[in-house]
Scaffold this motif. Structure first.
Motif, PDB file in Angstrom:
ATOM      1  N   GLY A  21       0.819  -1.199   0.000  1.00  0.00           N
ATOM      2  CA  GLY A  21       0.000   0.000   0.000  1.00  0.00           C
ATOM      3  C   GLY A  21       0.854   1.250   0.000  1.00  0.00           C
ATOM      4  N   LEU A  34      -1.700   2.570   3.871  1.00  0.00           N
ATOM      5  CA  LEU A  34      -3.071   2.561   3.393  1.00  0.00           C
ATOM      6  C   LEU A  34      -3.171   1.453   2.355  1.00  0.00           C
ATOM      7  N   ARG A  35      -3.910   0.384   2.677  1.00  0.00           N
ATOM      8  CA  ARG A  35      -4.068  -0.734   1.736  1.00  0.00           C
ATOM      9  C   ARG A  35      -5.027  -0.333   0.625  1.00  0.00           C
ATOM     10  N   LEU A  36      -4.570  -0.472  -0.612  1.00  0.00           N
ATOM     11  CA  LEU A  36      -5.400  -0.106  -1.749  1.00  0.00           C
ATOM     12  C   LEU A  36      -5.894  -1.310  -2.534  1.00  0.00           C
ATOM     13  N   ARG A  38      -7.357  -4.852  -2.750  1.00  0.00           N
ATOM     14  CA  ARG A  38      -8.140  -5.852  -2.026  1.00  0.00           C
ATOM     15  C   ARG A  38      -9.035  -6.570  -3.038  1.00  0.00           C
ATOM     16  N   HIS A  40     -12.138  -6.428  -3.136  1.00  0.00           N
ATOM     17  CA  HIS A  40     -13.192  -5.478  -3.484  1.00  0.00           C
ATOM     18  C   HIS A  40     -12.593  -4.069  -3.494  1.00  0.00           C
ATOM     19  N   GLY A  41     -13.326  -3.116  -3.998  1.00  0.00           N
ATOM     20  CA  GLY A  41     -12.824  -1.755  -4.097  1.00  0.00           C
ATOM     21  C   GLY A  41     -12.535  -1.115  -2.745  1.00  0.00           C
ATOM     22  N   THR A  42     -11.671  -0.129  -2.751  1.00  0.00           N
ATOM     23  CA  THR A  42     -11.321   0.604  -1.540  1.00  0.00           C
ATOM     24  C   THR A  42     -11.697   2.065  -1.742  1.00  0.00           C
ATOM     25  N   ARG A  43     -12.421   2.620  -0.799  1.00  0.00           N
ATOM     26  CA  ARG A  43     -12.770   4.048  -0.846  1.00  0.00           C
ATOM     27  C   ARG A  43     -12.018   4.761   0.259  1.00  0.00           C
ATOM     28  N   ALA A  44     -11.551   5.951  -0.036  1.00  0.00           N
ATOM     29  CA  ALA A  44     -10.842   6.737   0.964  1.00  0.00           C
ATOM     30  C   ALA A  44     -11.277   8.188   0.842  1.00  0.00           C
TER      31      ALA A  44
END
Length: 75
Positions: A21, A34-36, A38, A40-44
């Motif tokens: 990340g 910050l793991r991006l 995965r 499934h999608g990642t929202r930040a």
């Protein structure tokens, strides 16, 4: 001749995975990332100064993440 990488794992043996990340900083326990990536999608949400948000966005894009930005800022 077999290398250490070619040997099978024993039952119950676990290999540690490296941290992945975007590195955001350091804590007493080590890097804070910050793991991006995965399954499934990642929202930040980034609520900070614009130059910090730009830097995080650039780092995410350079690591191969698909980035979408929504902002009220005219810049």
């Amino acid at each position: 001749m077999t290398s250490a990488w070619a040997q099978p794992l024993s039952p119950g043996q676990v290999l540690p995975a490296p941290r992945s990340g975007i590195e955001l900083g350091l804590t007493k326990a080590g890097p804070f990332t910050l793991r991006l990536f995965r399954p499934h999608g990642t929202r930040a949400a980034v609520l900070t100064a614009p130059h910090i948000a730009r830097l995080l966005t650039l780092r995410a894009a350079l690591s191969g993440a698909s980035v979408r930005v929504a902002t009220h800022s005219p810049q």
